[in-house]
Write an enzyme that holds these catalytic residues in place. Structure first.
Site, PDB file in Angstrom:
ATOM      1  N   TYR A  18       0.937  -1.447   0.195  1.00  0.00           N
ATOM      2  CA  TYR A  18      -0.001  -0.046   0.308  1.00  0.00           C
ATOM      3  C   TYR A  18       0.959   1.353   0.071  1.00  0.00           C
ATOM      4  CZ  TYR A  18      -3.933   3.207   2.153  1.00  0.00           C
ATOM      5  OH  TYR A  18      -4.769   4.079   1.440  1.00  0.00           O
ATOM      6  N   GLY A  29      -4.829  11.100   6.288  1.00  0.00           N
ATOM      7  CA  GLY A  29      -4.363  10.105   7.472  1.00  0.00           C
ATOM      8  C   GLY A  29      -5.860   9.413   7.565  1.00  0.00           C
ATOM      9  N   TYR A  30      -6.039   8.686   9.233  1.00  0.00           N
ATOM     10  CA  TYR A  30      -6.570   7.844   9.552  1.00  0.00           C
ATOM     11  C   TYR A  30      -8.180   8.841   9.397  1.00  0.00           C
ATOM     12  CZ  TYR A  30      -3.127   4.529   9.882  1.00  0.00           C
ATOM     13  OH  TYR A  30      -1.790   3.855   9.713  1.00  0.00           O
TER      14      TYR A  30
HETATM   15  P1  NDP Z   1     -13.665   2.365   0.696  1.00  0.00           P
HETATM   16  O1  NDP Z   1     -13.250   0.427   1.205  1.00  0.00           O
HETATM   17  O2  NDP Z   1     -14.962   2.880   1.943  1.00  0.00           O
HETATM   18  O3  NDP Z   1     -13.935   2.829  -0.243  1.00  0.00           O
HETATM   19  C1  NDP Z   1     -13.481   2.133  -1.472  1.00  0.00           C
HETATM   20  C2  NDP Z   1     -14.030   2.571  -2.949  1.00  0.00           C
HETATM   21  O4  NDP Z   1     -13.207   1.571  -3.758  1.00  0.00           O
HETATM   22  C3  NDP Z   1     -15.131   1.463  -2.521  1.00  0.00           C
HETATM   23  O5  NDP Z   1     -15.853   2.003  -3.234  1.00  0.00           O
HETATM   24  C4  NDP Z   1     -15.034   0.401  -3.762  1.00  0.00           C
HETATM   25  O6  NDP Z   1     -16.093  -0.616  -5.097  1.00  0.00           O
HETATM   26  C5  NDP Z   1     -13.356   0.888  -4.163  1.00  0.00           C
HETATM   27  N1  NDP Z   1     -13.044  -0.287  -5.385  1.00  0.00           N
HETATM   28  C6  NDP Z   1     -12.370  -0.910  -4.988  1.00  0.00           C
HETATM   29  N2  NDP Z   1     -11.252  -1.681  -5.518  1.00  0.00           N
HETATM   30  C7  NDP Z   1     -12.168  -1.178  -6.737  1.00  0.00           C
HETATM   31  C8  NDP Z   1     -11.935  -1.793  -7.947  1.00  0.00           C
HETATM   32  N3  NDP Z   1     -10.808  -2.870  -8.625  1.00  0.00           N
HETATM   33  N4  NDP Z   1     -12.597  -1.103  -9.539  1.00  0.00           N
HETATM   34  C9  NDP Z   1     -13.146  -0.320  -8.957  1.00  0.00           C
HETATM   35  N5  NDP Z   1     -13.519   0.499  -7.671  1.00  0.00           N
HETATM   36  C10 NDP Z   1     -12.888  -0.205  -6.712  1.00  0.00           C
HETATM   37  O7  NDP Z   1     -12.355   3.377   1.395  1.00  0.00           O
HETATM   38  P2  NDP Z   1     -12.289   4.290   1.771  1.00  0.00           P
HETATM   39  O8  NDP Z   1     -13.667   5.251   1.825  1.00  0.00           O
HETATM   40  O9  NDP Z   1     -11.710   4.767   2.794  1.00  0.00           O
HETATM   41  O10 NDP Z   1     -11.193   5.354   0.840  1.00  0.00           O
HETATM   42  C11 NDP Z   1     -10.810   5.596  -0.426  1.00  0.00           C
HETATM   43  C12 NDP Z   1      -9.118   6.594  -0.731  1.00  0.00           C
HETATM   44  O11 NDP Z   1      -9.235   7.253   0.025  1.00  0.00           O
HETATM   45  C13 NDP Z   1      -8.965   5.245  -0.618  1.00  0.00           C
HETATM   46  O12 NDP Z   1      -7.572   5.033  -2.352  1.00  0.00           O
HETATM   47  C14 NDP Z   1      -7.750   5.353   0.317  1.00  0.00           C
HETATM   48  O13 NDP Z   1      -6.809   4.125  -0.064  1.00  0.00           O
HETATM   49  C15 NDP Z   1      -7.584   6.248   0.518  1.00  0.00           C
HETATM   50  N6  NDP Z   1      -7.181   6.710   2.055  1.00  0.00           N
HETATM   51  C16 NDP Z   1      -8.021   5.900   2.937  1.00  0.00           C
HETATM   52  C17 NDP Z   1      -7.709   6.365   4.506  1.00  0.00           C
HETATM   53  C18 NDP Z   1      -8.866   6.121   5.464  1.00  0.00           C
HETATM   54  O14 NDP Z   1      -8.692   6.229   6.995  1.00  0.00           O
HETATM   55  N7  NDP Z   1     -10.232   5.352   4.861  1.00  0.00           N
HETATM   56  C19 NDP Z   1      -6.666   6.831   4.568  1.00  0.00           C
HETATM   57  C20 NDP Z   1      -5.851   7.350   3.798  1.00  0.00           C
HETATM   58  C21 NDP Z   1      -5.914   7.320   2.737  1.00  0.00           C
HETATM   59  P3  NDP Z   1     -16.407  -1.443  -4.071  1.00  0.00           P
HETATM   60  O15 NDP Z   1     -17.938  -1.447  -3.378  1.00  0.00           O
HETATM   61  O16 NDP Z   1     -16.882  -2.079  -5.407  1.00  0.00           O
HETATM   62  O17 NDP Z   1     -15.897  -2.824  -3.524  1.00  0.00           O
END
Ligand code: NDP
Length: 246
Positions: free
Chosen positions: A152, A183-184
């Site tokens: 990651y 962040g988180y």
């Molecule tokens: P969620 O797990 O809530 O949402 C992830 C989203 O990405 C979902 O809509 C999921 O769709 C989609 N997704 C995952 N894999 C794929 C794929 N192969 N093709 C299409 N869509 C896909 O995560 P967050 O909202 O927490 O995170 C959003 C972004 O922020 C991410 O990039 C994460 O790494 C980043 N981030 C998050 C943090 C946190 O604390 N939450 C901290 C730092 C960064 P589906 O429902 O189909 O799986």
């Protein structure tokens, strides 16, 4: 404000939904991708109940062929993409000496290669129209590294390398490219972390709490506005003071 078409990948997730809501509240046409029909429909209806019409196209961001088709389908529905937020992401945490090649490639494909897959089909149109906003959602752990997240952290650090190269190549075409490094944040991704681990994380955050998805959405909206035309190649950390590296 000029109405634009904004495509947020992973818009059905915690942070993505907040970004969609924020951009819609600014008057933009908003769109996202989905993989699962039933989940997508439930999400679309929840948005509609709040008065937001979200366009949806099917597509897996880790698949370059599907992404080309996804972007073309989206353009048919709501016109060319002016604002792209590469937000979809996953984690597959484990220490590197136990990590499988599958865990490595799943994370690289979904977080980093997706930036190629989704941005490549939109960039030529943005250049031709001489306006565009691209935002990568990276992570604090791409900036500082994290135990159990070599896959990651590598993907998220790579996303900012992508940002700063694209920013240079496209600056003269009215396109800005920036990174937001949260962040988180209290979404499903973080709530899946065991509670005792989460408590230890929160103890390290000077502001004393997890972030809210809306706080990330606010920063994305800032980068996508007309007034942010001179901000490109930036990496904005939003982490409650958890990491203050340069
Ligand atoms: P969620 O797990 O809530 O949402 C992830 C989203 O990405 C979902 O809509 C999921 O769709 C989609 N997704 C995952 N894999 C794929 C794929 N192969 N093709 C299409 N869509 C896909 O995560 P967050 O909202 O927490 O995170 C959003 C972004 O922020 C991410 O990039 C994460 O790494 C980043 N981030 C998050 C943090 C946190 O604390 N939450 C901290 C730092 C960064 P589906 O429902 O189909 O799986």
């Amino acid at each position: 404000m000029t109405q634009r078409t904004a495509f947020v990948t992973g818009g059905t997730g915690g942070i993505g939904s907040a970004i969609i809501r924020y951009l819609a509240s600014q008057g933009h046409r908003v769109a996202t991708n989905y993989r699962d029909e039933a989940k997508a429909e439930a999400w679309r209806q929840a948005m509609a109940r709040d008065g937001i019409e979200a366009f949806m196209v099917q597509g897996d961001v880790s698949d370059p062929v599907a992404c080309e088709a996804m972007v073309r389908a989206l353009e048919e529905k709501c016109g060319p993409v002016d604002i792209l937020v590469n937000n979809a992401g996953i984690t597959r945490d484990t220490t590197f000496h136990k990590m499988t090649y599958q865990q490595w490639t799943d994370v690289i494909n979904t977080n980093l290669n997706a930036c190629f897959n989704v941005t490549r089909p939109v960039i030529e149109g943005m250049r031709a129209r001489k306006w565009g906003r691209i935002v990568q959602i990276s992570s604090i752990n791409g900036q500082k590294g994290q135990y159990g997240q070599a896959n990651y952290a590598a993907a998220k650090a790579g996303m900012h390398g992508f940002t700063i190269s694209l920013a240079q190549e496209n600056a003269k075409f009215g396109i800005t490219v920036n990174t937001v490094s949260p962040g988180y944040v209290g979404t499903d991704m973080v709530m899946a972390v065991p509670e005792e681990v989460r408590e230890k994380i929160v103890a390290q955050i000077p502001v004393g709490r997890l972030g809210k998805p809306e706080e990330i959405a606010h920063a994305v909206a800032f980068f996508t506005g007309d007034q942010a035309a001179w901000i490109t190649g930036a990496n904005l950390a939003i982490n409650g003071g958890h990491y203050m590296g340069w």
